[in-house]
Design a protein around this motif. Sequence first.
Motif, PDB file in Angstrom:
ATOM      1  N   MET A   1       0.829  -1.210   0.000  1.00 56.85           N
ATOM      2  CA  MET A   1       0.000   0.000   0.000  1.00 56.85           C
ATOM      3  C   MET A   1       0.864   1.261   0.000  1.00 56.85           C
ATOM      4  O   MET A   1       0.567   2.238  -0.696  1.00 56.85           O
ATOM      5  CB  MET A   1      -0.929  -0.002   1.211  1.00 56.85           C
ATOM      6  CG  MET A   1      -2.019  -1.059   1.144  1.00 56.85           C
ATOM      7  SD  MET A   1      -2.977  -1.165   2.674  1.00 56.85           S
ATOM      8  CE  MET A   1      -3.754   0.431   2.688  1.00 56.85           C
ATOM      9  N   ALA A   2       1.942   1.249   0.762  1.00 55.17           N
ATOM     10  CA  ALA A   2       2.817   2.423   0.871  1.00 55.17           C
ATOM     11  C   ALA A   2       3.491   2.753  -0.453  1.00 55.17           C
ATOM     12  O   ALA A   2       3.611   3.931  -0.807  1.00 55.17           O
ATOM     13  CB  ALA A   2       3.863   2.186   1.959  1.00 55.17           C
ATOM     14  N   ALA A   3       3.923   1.740  -1.181  1.00 55.91           N
ATOM     15  CA  ALA A   3       4.573   1.994  -2.474  1.00 55.91           C
ATOM     16  C   ALA A   3       3.648   2.788  -3.384  1.00 55.91           C
ATOM     17  O   ALA A   3       4.082   3.709  -4.084  1.00 55.91           O
ATOM     18  CB  ALA A   3       4.970   0.678  -3.138  1.00 55.91           C
TER      19      ALA A   3
ATOM     20  N   PRO B   1       2.504   5.066 -12.642  1.00 51.65           N
ATOM     21  CA  PRO B   1       1.615   3.898 -12.719  1.00 51.65           C
ATOM     22  C   PRO B   1       2.364   2.654 -12.218  1.00 51.65           C
ATOM     23  O   PRO B   1       3.083   2.001 -12.969  1.00 51.65           O
ATOM     24  CB  PRO B   1       1.293   3.800 -14.209  1.00 51.65           C
ATOM     25  CG  PRO B   1       2.491   4.403 -14.888  1.00 51.65           C
ATOM     26  CD  PRO B   1       2.994   5.471 -13.954  1.00 51.65           C
ATOM     27  N   VAL B   2       2.236   2.380 -10.943  1.00 53.45           N
ATOM     28  CA  VAL B   2       2.929   1.233 -10.354  1.00 53.45           C
ATOM     29  C   VAL B   2       2.301  -0.040 -10.909  1.00 53.45           C
ATOM     30  O   VAL B   2       1.108  -0.281 -10.739  1.00 53.45           O
ATOM     31  CB  VAL B   2       2.861   1.281  -8.816  1.00 53.45           C
ATOM     32  CG1 VAL B   2       3.430   0.020  -8.206  1.00 53.45           C
ATOM     33  CG2 VAL B   2       3.592   2.513  -8.296  1.00 53.45           C
ATOM     34  N   ALA B   3       3.126  -0.837 -11.591  1.00 55.83           N
ATOM     35  CA  ALA B   3       2.624  -2.045 -12.237  1.00 55.83           C
ATOM     36  C   ALA B   3       2.690  -3.267 -11.328  1.00 55.83           C
ATOM     37  O   ALA B   3       1.849  -4.158 -11.415  1.00 55.83           O
ATOM     38  CB  ALA B   3       3.419  -2.310 -13.525  1.00 55.83           C
ATOM     39  N   LYS B   4       3.700  -3.299 -10.455  1.00 55.76           N
ATOM     40  CA  LYS B   4       3.858  -4.460  -9.580  1.00 55.76           C
ATOM     41  C   LYS B   4       4.637  -4.055  -8.337  1.00 55.76           C
ATOM     42  O   LYS B   4       5.600  -3.289  -8.430  1.00 55.76           O
ATOM     43  CB  LYS B   4       4.603  -5.589 -10.299  1.00 55.76           C
ATOM     44  CG  LYS B   4       4.761  -6.829  -9.450  1.00 55.76           C
ATOM     45  CD  LYS B   4       5.420  -7.954 -10.191  1.00 55.76           C
ATOM     46  CE  LYS B   4       5.489  -9.176  -9.283  1.00 55.76           C
ATOM     47  NZ  LYS B   4       6.178 -10.274  -9.896  1.00 55.76           N
ATOM     48  N   VAL B   5       4.215  -4.571  -7.197  1.00 56.25           N
ATOM     49  CA  VAL B   5       4.948  -4.393  -5.944  1.00 56.25           C
ATOM     50  C   VAL B   5       5.002  -5.743  -5.256  1.00 56.25           C
ATOM     51  O   VAL B   5       3.973  -6.399  -5.091  1.00 56.25           O
ATOM     52  CB  VAL B   5       4.266  -3.387  -4.992  1.00 56.25           C
ATOM     53  CG1 VAL B   5       5.076  -3.238  -3.699  1.00 56.25           C
ATOM     54  CG2 VAL B   5       4.038  -2.050  -5.657  1.00 56.25           C
ATOM     55  N   THR B   6       6.195  -6.148  -4.866  1.00 48.59           N
ATOM     56  CA  THR B   6       6.320  -7.332  -4.014  1.00 48.59           C
ATOM     57  C   THR B   6       7.072  -6.925  -2.754  1.00 48.59           C
ATOM     58  O   THR B   6       7.984  -6.104  -2.805  1.00 48.59           O
ATOM     59  CB  THR B   6       7.069  -8.495  -4.700  1.00 48.59           C
ATOM     60  OG1 THR B   6       8.367  -8.055  -5.089  1.00 48.59           O
ATOM     61  CG2 THR B   6       6.320  -9.001  -5.910  1.00 48.59           C
TER      62      THR B   6
ATOM     63  N   THR C   1      10.101   3.210   0.085  1.00 48.09           N
ATOM     64  CA  THR C   1       8.904   3.448   0.901  1.00 48.09           C
ATOM     65  C   THR C   1       8.256   2.126   1.293  1.00 48.09           C
ATOM     66  O   THR C   1       7.843   1.941   2.448  1.00 48.09           O
ATOM     67  CB  THR C   1       7.919   4.356   0.147  1.00 48.09           C
ATOM     68  OG1 THR C   1       8.572   5.597  -0.136  1.00 48.09           O
ATOM     69  CG2 THR C   1       6.670   4.622   0.967  1.00 48.09           C
ATOM     70  N   ALA C   2       8.164   1.201   0.358  1.00 48.37           N
ATOM     71  CA  ALA C   2       7.574  -0.108   0.657  1.00 48.37           C
ATOM     72  C   ALA C   2       8.349  -0.822   1.760  1.00 48.37           C
ATOM     73  O   ALA C   2       7.755  -1.316   2.738  1.00 48.37           O
ATOM     74  CB  ALA C   2       7.529  -0.967  -0.602  1.00 48.37           C
ATOM     75  N   ALA C   3       9.672  -0.870   1.635  1.00 46.57           N
ATOM     76  CA  ALA C   3      10.488  -1.551   2.646  1.00 46.57           C
ATOM     77  C   ALA C   3      10.404  -0.835   3.991  1.00 46.57           C
ATOM     78  O   ALA C   3      10.300  -1.472   5.044  1.00 46.57           O
ATOM     79  CB  ALA C   3      11.941  -1.636   2.174  1.00 46.57           C
TER      80      ALA C   3
END
Length: 164
Positions: A69-71, A85-90, A123-125
């Motif tokens: 969510m943060a990413a 446009p974030v296509a993928k976040v893992t 940001t995600a990490a």
Amino acid sequence: MTESVPPQLTHVQPDGSAQMVDVSAKPSTARTARAVSTVQTTGEVTQLLAQHGLAKGDALGTARIAGIMAAKKTPELVPLCHPLPVAKVTVDLELDAPAHGSVRITSEVKTTGPTGVEMEALTAASVAALTLYDMIKAVDRSAVIAETKVLSKSGGASGEWSRA
């Protein structure tokens, strides 16, 4: 002896004021960034995490969702970041050996756009680490969030980069 010229900071105008970089002339390319953050805790806490034994519930799953969510919210959190446009976040959380008591959080973000996604990966990490800290603080107030950094990036004019 030649004097080296310091690199120009792209987010700073000549008068020192902040600016958002103009990326309108840059071509859209496939871009990926990976980042890591580590939560240092105790062996007892990593055992609780492995056994889903925390009173607050599934800490690893909650931290993973928070990071994803943060990413997607990075431009709302970091003032000069471009919305992409974030296509993928893992977001992967790996428990270290119980004796060491740490959790390694690795994020990867992908997009096709005119600028990179390093800030989204960081940001995600970071938010995953903050969320994990929040979930374990009742059993380990001395936990530490350590060494958040970019591991690699690809795409754009500067191409591939990886931390050695």
